[in-house]
Design a protein around this motif. Structure first.
Motif, PDB file in Angstrom:
ATOM      1  N   GLY A  59      -2.592  -9.889  -1.138  1.00 20.35           N
ATOM      2  CA  GLY A  59      -1.866  -9.088  -0.160  1.00 20.35           C
ATOM      3  C   GLY A  59      -1.857  -7.619  -0.525  1.00 20.35           C
ATOM      4  N   PHE A  60      -1.621  -7.302  -1.791  1.00 21.20           N
ATOM      5  CA  PHE A  60      -1.604  -5.908  -2.215  1.00 21.20           C
ATOM      6  C   PHE A  60      -2.964  -5.251  -2.000  1.00 21.20           C
ATOM      7  CE2 PHE A  60      -2.327  -2.582  -5.337  1.00 21.20           C
ATOM      8  CZ  PHE A  60      -1.283  -1.722  -5.020  1.00 21.20           C
ATOM      9  N   ILE A  61      -4.033  -5.931  -2.373  1.00 19.78           N
ATOM     10  CA  ILE A  61      -5.377  -5.372  -2.188  1.00 19.78           C
ATOM     11  C   ILE A  61      -5.648  -5.124  -0.713  1.00 19.78           C
ATOM     12  CG2 ILE A  61      -7.849  -5.886  -2.365  1.00 19.78           C
ATOM     13  CD1 ILE A  61      -7.157  -7.394  -4.994  1.00 19.78           C
ATOM     14  N   PHE A  77       3.895  -2.910   2.874  1.00 18.23           N
ATOM     15  CA  PHE A  77       4.114  -3.169   1.438  1.00 18.23           C
ATOM     16  C   PHE A  77       5.547  -3.651   1.189  1.00 18.23           C
ATOM     17  CE2 PHE A  77       0.551  -0.171   0.978  1.00 18.23           C
ATOM     18  CZ  PHE A  77      -0.248  -0.872   0.099  1.00 18.23           C
ATOM     19  N   TYR A  78       6.506  -3.021   1.880  1.00 19.06           N
ATOM     20  CA  TYR A  78       7.900  -3.430   1.724  1.00 19.06           C
ATOM     21  C   TYR A  78       8.078  -4.893   2.111  1.00 19.06           C
ATOM     22  CZ  TYR A  78       8.788   1.633   1.623  1.00 19.06           C
ATOM     23  OH  TYR A  78       8.777   2.964   1.328  1.00 19.06           O
ATOM     24  N   ALA A  79       7.492  -5.272   3.240  1.00 21.22           N
ATOM     25  CA  ALA A  79       7.615  -6.658   3.708  1.00 21.22           C
ATOM     26  C   ALA A  79       6.941  -7.617   2.723  1.00 21.22           C
ATOM     27  CB  ALA A  79       7.011  -6.812   5.101  1.00 21.22           C
ATOM     28  N   LEU A  80       5.776  -7.234   2.214  1.00 19.50           N
ATOM     29  CA  LEU A  80       5.055  -8.089   1.266  1.00 19.50           C
ATOM     30  C   LEU A  80       5.879  -8.324   0.008  1.00 19.50           C
ATOM     31  CD1 LEU A  80       2.292  -9.488   0.463  1.00 19.50           C
ATOM     32  CD2 LEU A  80       1.805  -7.345  -0.724  1.00 19.50           C
ATOM     33  N   ALA A 112       3.746  -9.035   6.873  1.00 23.54           N
ATOM     34  CA  ALA A 112       3.103  -7.866   6.260  1.00 23.54           C
ATOM     35  C   ALA A 112       1.619  -7.829   6.605  1.00 23.54           C
ATOM     36  CB  ALA A 112       3.296  -7.904   4.742  1.00 23.54           C
ATOM     37  N   HIS A 113       0.957  -8.962   6.549  1.00 23.69           N
ATOM     38  CA  HIS A 113      -0.466  -9.006   6.906  1.00 23.69           C
ATOM     39  C   HIS A 113      -0.666  -8.710   8.387  1.00 23.69           C
ATOM     40  CE1 HIS A 113      -2.284 -10.324   3.154  1.00 23.69           C
ATOM     41  NE2 HIS A 113      -1.270 -11.164   2.988  1.00 23.69           N
ATOM     42  N   ASN A 116      -0.217  -5.024   8.967  1.00 22.48           N
ATOM     43  CA  ASN A 116      -1.384  -4.310   8.474  1.00 22.48           C
ATOM     44  C   ASN A 116      -2.545  -4.416   9.463  1.00 22.48           C
ATOM     45  OD1 ASN A 116      -2.759  -2.807   6.367  1.00 22.48           O
ATOM     46  ND2 ASN A 116      -3.923  -4.685   6.012  1.00 22.48           N
ATOM     47  N   MET A 117      -2.786  -5.609   9.985  1.00 28.32           N
ATOM     48  CA  MET A 117      -3.877  -5.783  10.940  1.00 28.32           C
ATOM     49  C   MET A 117      -3.635  -4.951  12.196  1.00 28.32           C
ATOM     50  SD  MET A 117      -4.842  -9.869  10.467  1.00 28.32           S
ATOM     51  CE  MET A 117      -4.701 -10.152  12.167  1.00 28.32           C
ATOM     52  N   ARG A 118      -2.421  -4.962  12.699  1.00 25.39           N
ATOM     53  CA  ARG A 118      -2.118  -4.190  13.918  1.00 25.39           C
ATOM     54  C   ARG A 118      -2.234  -2.694  13.674  1.00 25.39           C
ATOM     55  NH1 ARG A 118       2.827  -7.496  16.769  1.00 25.39           N
ATOM     56  NH2 ARG A 118       1.536  -9.238  17.434  1.00 25.39           N
ATOM     57  N   LEU A 119      -1.715  -2.215  12.558  1.00 26.03           N
ATOM     58  CA  LEU A 119      -1.809  -0.789  12.255  1.00 26.03           C
ATOM     59  C   LEU A 119      -3.259  -0.349  12.101  1.00 26.03           C
ATOM     60  CD1 LEU A 119       1.151  -0.407   9.754  1.00 26.03           C
ATOM     61  CD2 LEU A 119       0.982   0.653  12.011  1.00 26.03           C
ATOM     62  N   CYS A 120      -4.068  -1.174  11.453  1.00 27.10           N
ATOM     63  CA  CYS A 120      -5.479  -0.830  11.269  1.00 27.10           C
ATOM     64  C   CYS A 120      -6.227  -0.861  12.604  1.00 27.10           C
ATOM     65  CB  CYS A 120      -6.138  -1.775  10.272  1.00 27.10           C
ATOM     66  SG  CYS A 120      -5.571  -1.536   8.586  1.00 27.10           S
TER      67      CYS A 120
END
Length: 140
Positions: A59-61, A77-80, A112-113, A116-120
């Motif tokens: 997740g961090f990577i 990151f906070y959610a992860l 969190a994932h 991340n996908m939506r933001l990207c």
């Protein structure tokens, strides 16, 4: 190439976290049936710790790739880390609440994932937002 790896890591992280949550929820149902099937398995806390560690590193990577390359937002990151912390501290709440705590932790890691996908995917012109280099200004 990196974008494809990021999407693959996000999806893999969601899958691993979901499978881990399903495993933890169904284990009390399946565990009593295993001896009837001739299988001798036990509830292994070390295995759960390794899966959680693997999930957090993956997740961090993945989130770092998205953060660095696309969106520069920290809340995934906070959610992860909050999900991982809650998941790790599941025994503190007692056996009665363990499944609820596991679900909350897993939902935060999966969230969190997904964030991340939506933001990207929302980032359409990241290269246009970057300041031009001196060489690019000369060519323009």
């Amino acid at each position: 190439m990196i974008a494809k790896a990021r999407v693959l890591f996000d999806k893999f992280g969601i899958m691993i976290t979901s499978l881990c949550a399903i495993h933890c929820i169904l284990l009390p149902v399946i565990l009593p049936v295993l001896p009837l099937l001739g299988l001798n398995a036990a509830h292994n806390h070390a295995f759960e710790g390794y899966v959680l560690l693997f999930t957090m590193v993956l997740g961090f990577i993945t989130l770092f790739i998205g953060f660095h390359r696309y969106h520069r937002k920290l809340y995934p990151f906070y959610a992860l880390f909050l999900g991982g912390f809650i998941y790790w501290q599941r025994d503190v709440w007692g056996h009665d609440y363990e499944h609820y705590v596991l679900v909350v932790g897993a939902v935060l890691v999966i969230g969190a994932h997904i964030m991340n996908m939506r933001l990207c995917n929302q980032c359409t012109g990241c290269e246009a937002d970057q300041p031009k280099t001196a060489q690019a200004k000369e060519l323009a």
